[in-house]
Scaffold this active site. Structure first.
Site, short mmCIF file in Angstrom:
data_model
loop_
_atom_site.label_atom_id
_atom_site.label_comp_id
_atom_site.label_asym_id
_atom_site.label_seq_id
_atom_site.Cartn_x
_atom_site.Cartn_y
_atom_site.Cartn_z
N ARG A 26 0.81 -1.23 0.00
CA ARG A 26 0.00 0.00 0.00
C ARG A 26 0.84 1.28 0.00
O ARG A 26 0.39 2.31 0.50
CB ARG A 26 -0.97 0.03 1.19
CG ARG A 26 -2.09 -0.99 1.09
CD ARG A 26 -3.12 -0.56 0.08
NE ARG A 26 -4.16 -1.57 -0.09
CZ ARG A 26 -5.37 -1.48 0.43
NH1 ARG A 26 -5.70 -0.44 1.14
NH2 ARG A 26 -6.24 -2.42 0.21
N ARG A 30 -2.77 6.71 0.17
CA ARG A 30 -3.08 7.93 0.94
C ARG A 30 -1.98 8.44 1.85
O ARG A 30 -2.07 9.56 2.34
CB ARG A 30 -4.38 7.71 1.72
CG ARG A 30 -5.60 7.71 0.80
CD ARG A 30 -6.85 7.23 1.50
NE ARG A 30 -6.70 5.84 1.88
CZ ARG A 30 -7.70 5.08 2.32
NH1 ARG A 30 -8.90 5.60 2.46
NH2 ARG A 30 -7.50 3.82 2.64
N ARG A 39 -6.01 12.19 -6.29
CA ARG A 39 -7.28 11.54 -5.95
C ARG A 39 -8.40 12.57 -5.76
O ARG A 39 -9.54 12.32 -6.15
CB ARG A 39 -7.01 10.74 -4.67
CG ARG A 39 -8.10 9.97 -4.08
CD ARG A 39 -8.45 8.75 -4.88
NE ARG A 39 -9.39 7.97 -4.09
CZ ARG A 39 -10.65 8.36 -3.87
NH1 ARG A 39 -11.09 9.47 -4.41
NH2 ARG A 39 -11.45 7.61 -3.12
N ASP A 76 -6.39 -2.77 -7.96
CA ASP A 76 -7.04 -3.42 -6.83
C ASP A 76 -7.27 -4.88 -7.14
O ASP A 76 -7.39 -5.26 -8.31
CB ASP A 76 -8.36 -2.75 -6.47
CG ASP A 76 -8.70 -2.98 -5.00
OD1 ASP A 76 -8.29 -2.17 -4.16
OD2 ASP A 76 -9.34 -4.01 -4.71
N TYR A 154 -14.85 -12.18 -1.01
CA TYR A 154 -15.53 -10.93 -1.36
C TYR A 154 -16.75 -11.17 -2.26
O TYR A 154 -17.78 -10.51 -2.14
CB TYR A 154 -14.58 -9.97 -2.06
CG TYR A 154 -13.66 -9.22 -1.11
CD1 TYR A 154 -14.17 -8.24 -0.26
CD2 TYR A 154 -12.30 -9.48 -1.06
CE1 TYR A 154 -13.34 -7.55 0.62
CE2 TYR A 154 -11.46 -8.80 -0.19
CZ TYR A 154 -11.99 -7.83 0.64
OH TYR A 154 -11.18 -7.15 1.51
O1 CP3 Z 1 0.49 0.45 -3.08
C1 CP3 Z 1 -0.07 -0.64 -3.30
O2 CP3 Z 1 0.03 -1.60 -2.51
C2 CP3 Z 1 -0.81 -0.84 -4.60
C3 CP3 Z 1 -2.20 -0.61 -4.55
C4 CP3 Z 1 -3.18 -1.58 -3.92
C5 CP3 Z 1 -4.48 -1.14 -3.61
N1 CP3 Z 1 -5.21 -2.23 -3.22
C6 CP3 Z 1 -4.96 0.23 -3.73
C7 CP3 Z 1 -6.11 0.67 -2.89
C8 CP3 Z 1 -3.11 -2.94 -3.63
C9 CP3 Z 1 -1.93 -3.90 -3.73
C10 CP3 Z 1 -4.42 -3.35 -3.20
C11 CP3 Z 1 -4.77 -4.74 -2.88
C12 CP3 Z 1 -5.99 -5.01 -2.11
N2 CP3 Z 1 -7.23 -4.46 -2.28
C13 CP3 Z 1 -6.09 -5.99 -1.10
C14 CP3 Z 1 -4.98 -6.92 -0.68
C15 CP3 Z 1 -4.04 -6.25 0.23
C16 CP3 Z 1 -4.54 -6.15 1.64
O3 CP3 Z 1 -4.72 -5.01 2.10
O4 CP3 Z 1 -4.76 -7.18 2.28
C17 CP3 Z 1 -7.41 -5.97 -0.61
C18 CP3 Z 1 -7.98 -6.85 0.49
C19 CP3 Z 1 -8.13 -5.00 -1.37
C20 CP3 Z 1 -9.56 -4.63 -1.27
C21 CP3 Z 1 -9.74 -3.22 -0.87
N3 CP3 Z 1 -9.44 -2.14 -1.67
C22 CP3 Z 1 -10.27 -2.73 0.35
C23 CP3 Z 1 -10.71 -3.59 1.51
C24 CP3 Z 1 -10.26 -1.33 0.27
C25 CP3 Z 1 -10.82 -0.35 1.27
C26 CP3 Z 1 -9.94 -0.13 2.42
C27 CP3 Z 1 -9.08 1.08 2.24
O5 CP3 Z 1 -7.85 0.97 2.39
O6 CP3 Z 1 -9.64 2.16 1.99
C28 CP3 Z 1 -9.70 -0.97 -0.98
C29 CP3 Z 1 -9.46 0.39 -1.47
C30 CP3 Z 1 -8.09 0.77 -1.89
N4 CP3 Z 1 -7.27 0.00 -2.67
C31 CP3 Z 1 -7.45 2.00 -1.61
C32 CP3 Z 1 -6.19 1.94 -2.23
C33 CP3 Z 1 -5.14 3.00 -2.26
C34 CP3 Z 1 -8.02 3.16 -0.81
C35 CP3 Z 1 -9.04 3.90 -1.62
C36 CP3 Z 1 -8.81 5.37 -1.83
O7 CP3 Z 1 -7.69 5.86 -2.02
O8 CP3 Z 1 -9.84 6.03 -1.85
#
Ligand code: CP3
Length: 346
Positions: A26, A30, A39, A76, A154
């Site tokens: 991640r 943010r 964003r 994602d 999911y």
């Molecule tokens: O920098 C990185 O790692 C690359 C980007 C990345 C994102 N999601 C961007 C993202 C990666 C590798 C993921 C994988 C992902 N997505 C996983 C596996 C990793 C983990 O955390 O276990 C999972 C379970 C998801 C599903 C997901 N996507 C959720 C549960 C959420 C909401 C929670 C949150 O952090 O807000 C997301 C949204 C998400 N994916 C964001 C980002 C940067 C946040 C959204 C935003 O910026 O508005």
């Protein structure tokens, strides 16, 4: 194109390197003001994911700002369920939500899968090409997918859950149907990852984020065989498997033909070494909350982690960095790893 800083790839190939490579799960997100400003100008998360020039821009931001040894493609894991026919919404401050879920045999029958489904995700492959251009070989690019179980969880649940009890219920109530769904998801993941490799990613990470809600028996039956298929199908680039909270399956995960295993912060490096051996490449596993501490504490915890893993280690957190983590804490972590040299402890 030749990669200039290839310490991650050398480590993944099993070479002994001068220090561990470092990147953060991640890291594209943010924690970076640059990300928040891109964003803020958009309609939402999905616009960023589906616009290759913007996805590439935010993928490269942490390389510029933090000096990490790898980029991870901004995307994602939920793009696969979408390509299979289950659209998702990303709801602000709540997370993902699926208006349509899979419940019955007919729902699973109706899913698109395999190469035709994976081939729809052209915006991902275009984002990879854009990112590779922008990186011009500075560091490798990691591509990723969710593991079959995590995606099924999911798709059945319709969003996040503490227990994923609806998805676990399916494994007991109709195992044959669960296997059918996992098979379709796996076929799609493999085609998707092969497309990503063709588009230019240098390594792959598979996220089994919800491994920890399963028992050892369920993990053995419904996860390991599908992860094995993925490892065997991806032959041209190294593969990292990160099964969060799956300490109960660590020995079986260590026997998969993967190049590296990710670890969350509840697992002790010495314990992992006793199971996986001294030569297995292990990735992790600092508690993301460490980065809220002062610089001295972060340095001390990072050194302790590096020393307890020994060589064949990729420095990372035990899960994604939390969005409100102070940037200084993240930088202290990265710089501490980059200043470390293995000889100095010998
Ligand atoms: O920098 C990185 O790692 C690359 C980007 C990345 C994102 N999601 C961007 C993202 C990666 C590798 C993921 C994988 C992902 N997505 C996983 C596996 C990793 C983990 O955390 O276990 C999972 C379970 C998801 C599903 C997901 N996507 C959720 C549960 C959420 C909401 C929670 C949150 O952090 O807000 C997301 C949204 C998400 N994916 C964001 C980002 C940067 C946040 C959204 C935003 O910026 O508005």
């Amino acid at each position: 194109m030749k990669i200039q800083n290839d310490i991650l790839l050398r480590t993944l190939r099993g070479e002994l390197c001068e220090r561990p490579p470092v990147w953060l799960m991640r890291q594209a997100g943010r924690i970076l003001p640059q990300y928040r400003s891109v964003r803020a100008s958009l309609s939402g998360f999905k616009e960023l994911v589906t616009t290759p020039t913007l996805a590439a821009e935010v993928t490269i931001q942490p390389v510029d700002e933090l000096g990490v040894d790898a980029a991870i493609l901004f995307s994602d894991i939920l793009v696969i369920p979408e390509a299979m026919g289950l659209d998702y919404e990303m709801i602000e401050k709540k997370g993902p939500s699926f208006p349509k879920v899979i419940q019955t045999a007919a729902d699973i029958e109706a899913l698109s899968f395999g190469k035709p489904a994976a081939d729809q995700l052209t915006y991902v492959y275009d984002a990879i090409a854009e990112t590779k251009k922008g990186l011009s070989g500075r560091v490798p690019l990691i591509g990723f997918a969710g593991a079959p179980w995590t995606l099924l969880a999911y798709m059945v649940e319709g969003g996040g859950s503490k227990t994923f009890s609806k998805a676990r219920r399916l494994l007991y109530a109709d195992p044959a149907l669960a296997h059918k769904a996992l098979d379709k998801i796996t076929t799609t993941i493999i085609a998707y990852l092969q497309n990503k490799v063709e588009a230019g990613v240098d390594a792959i990470q598979v996220f089994d984020s919800w491994a920890g809600v399963l028992s050892a028996d369920l993990y053995r039956e419904f996860c390991i065989p599908y992860l094995k298929r993925i490892c065997e199908a991806i032959t041209d680039v190294p593969v990292i498997i990160f099964a969060k909270d799956a300490w109960f399956a660590f020995d079986e995960l260590a026997r998969l033909p993967a190049n590296a295993l990710g670890m969350d912060w509840t697992m002790e490096p010495s314990w992992a070494r006793s199971i996986a051996g001294p030569d297995k490449v292990l990735q992790g596993n600092l508690d993301p909350c460490t980065l809220y501490a002062d610089a001295k504490t972060i340095e001390a915890e990072t050194w302790k982690m590096i020393r307890s893993f020994g060589q064949h280690h990729i420095a990372n957190l035990g899960h994604g960095v939390y969005p409100d983590t102070p940037l200084d804490g993240v930088k202290t972590f990265v710089n501490t790893v980059k200043a470390f040299r293995y000889q100095e402890v010998a």
